[in-house]
Design an enzyme around this catalytic site. Structure first.
Site, short mmCIF file in Angstrom:
data_model
loop_
_atom_site.label_atom_id
_atom_site.label_comp_id
_atom_site.label_asym_id
_atom_site.label_seq_id
_atom_site.Cartn_x
_atom_site.Cartn_y
_atom_site.Cartn_z
CG ASP A 23 -17.01 -3.47 -60.35
OD1 ASP A 23 -16.76 -2.25 -60.27
OD2 ASP A 23 -16.28 -4.27 -60.97
NE ARG A 61 -7.14 -8.31 -64.65
CZ ARG A 61 -7.92 -7.25 -64.45
NH1 ARG A 61 -8.95 -7.03 -65.25
NH2 ARG A 61 -7.68 -6.41 -63.46
#
Length: 433
Positions: free
Chosen positions: A318, A24
């Protein structure tokens, strides 16, 4: 890679920059005006793919070790690439870059490796199409061709699945939208994009909906200004070391400068639920992200309900492979449900977890949306990474916990996708008999 049983893990370690934040940071810095410096940028293959895609679009990027300088071109100043943009194995790169490219006045193609070409992209194609971009794909899979439009139309879109990548894709497209773009998420997901956009000067507004939901809004009438930042260490990478420390007697390990974002802290909450001694030290904030040192002292004292399901799964997705390894050490084992998203990661992680655990002698059961693991004595065995970095790292920890025998991980080199140097860092922390 061969892993032998360990006595404990001890010491202080520093881990690479957070992969989600690094993606990002690079993309948003490229959309800003001016040069941004990013320190502790993740050195993973996934994040390298993001940088290379940006370079192909005319962004000037310099890199020295883990420091990256990005000379932003503005939110609609990207250039046409004369070839498909290769996202490698990175779903984050593909989904976030799709949002950027939808708002450009040219055509582009996003592709990736065989694994990435099997992952679903229809979930971003739908909202981008509603905003006015024309998206072409075979069966909702990569490669995808994007016919960009500037400005895009505004949209109010409720996420059909809990996904920070879909949310981020829409918000990045909304920066080139005509009016206000709104994303409604019934279940909260990681909020790194919102925090990062604010760091670069974007007015991102949020409002609560019901008990857990949020409405996130931004305007296309905004400019991004270059900003310097430091990426905190990755809590998902830290989880492998924290769980090893919880399970191995006499362990005491500290991971420095870890991101402590509440939308990523579910793994800490789960470990504390099972009685782990976890302490936060030197807490502070870096570029809108909470950070601190995380210390874990060996032990799991609680005998709580061993079921993980529901809304928490979105912020734990995750860490579920390494939590499966934890389950083999818990008195009541561990059951995970509502996690069908694991089926469409780099590999079918549910099938991979269960198969490898069984090879190591564990009792494991597979469900369509999860798995169940019973407390088991592990024995070293030959296991497969299936080309998935999190499977490889999870079973490296399983090898440390084995009662006897070496564990051989086939295809262990895939860890470079997210954590180059993982095995060396693990080795430095391990104490053998």
């Amino acid at each position: 890679m061969l892993i032998r049983p360990a006595k404990c893990v001890r010491g202080e370690i520093a881990l690479p920059g957070d992969k989600s934040i690094s993606h990002r940071a690079a993309i948003i810095a490229a959309m800003a005006e001016g040069e941004s410096r990013i320190d502790n940028f993740a050195t993973s293959a996934d994040c390298a793919a993001t940088l290379e895609c940006l370079r192909e679009l005319g962004v000037s990027i310099r890199q020295k070790a883990a420091t990256v300088w990005v000379d932003g071109v503005g939110k609609s100043g990207f250039g046409v690439s004369d070839k498909p943009l290769d996202c490698g194995n990175s779903g984050t790169t593909m989904r976030l870059m799709a949002g950027v490219l939808a708002g450009q006045n040219f055509d582009s193609v996003l592709t990736g490796d065989d694994s990435l070409q099997r992952r679903p992209m229809g979930r971003i194609m739908e909202p981008l199409s509603k905003m006015g971009a024309e998206i072409e794909s075979a069966n909702g899979r990569a490669p995808i061709k994007i016919h960009g439009v500037n400005p895009l139309g505004s949209i109010s879109y409720e996420l059909p699945v809990a996904s920070a990548q879909i949310k981020s894709c829409i918000l990045l497209a909304g920066l080139n939208g005509n009016g206000e773009t709104t994303v409604i998420e019934p279940i909260p997901t990681r909020d790194h994009t919102e925090r990062m956009l604010r760091w670069f000067g974007v007015d991102v507004r949020e409002a609560s909906i019901g008990d857990t939901g949020k409405r996130i809004c931004l305007s296309g009438d905004t400019r991004l200004t270059a900003a310097d930042m430091t990426v905190p260490s990755d809590i998902s990478a830290a989880a492998f070391f924290l769980i090893a420390a919880c399970c191995l007697e006499d362990s005491d390990i500290t991971v420095r400068n870890v991101g402590l974002n509440s939308t990523r802290g579910a793994v800490i909450d789960i470990l504390r639920r099972f009685g782990a001694d976890i302490r936060f030290e030197n807490q502070g904030e870096q570029n809108n992200e909470p950070v601190g040192d995380v210390r874990v002292i060996a032990g799991l004292t609680a005998r709580t309900e061993p079921l993980i399901k529901g809304d928490v799964i979105a912020n734990l997705i995750d860490e579920l492979p390494i939590l499966a390894i934890l389950g083999t050490q818990l008195e009541k084992g561990l059951e995970v449900r509502d996690a069908a998203e694991l089926r469409v990661k780099e590999t079918d992680r549910i099938a991979a977890i269960v198969e490898n655990l069984r090879r190591m002698g564990a009792e494991a059961e597979e469900f369509e949306d999860g798995f169940k693991v019973r407390k088991s004595k592990l024995t070293g065995a030959r296991v497969e990474s299936f080309g998935d970095h999190r499977i490889a790292m999870a079973f490296a920890v399983a090898g440390l916990l084995a009662d006897k025998g070496e564990t051989e991980i086939i295809g262990a080199e895939c860890v470079d996708v997210s954590f180059p140097g993982f095995f060396e860092t693990l080795q430095d922390a391990v104490v053998y008999e």
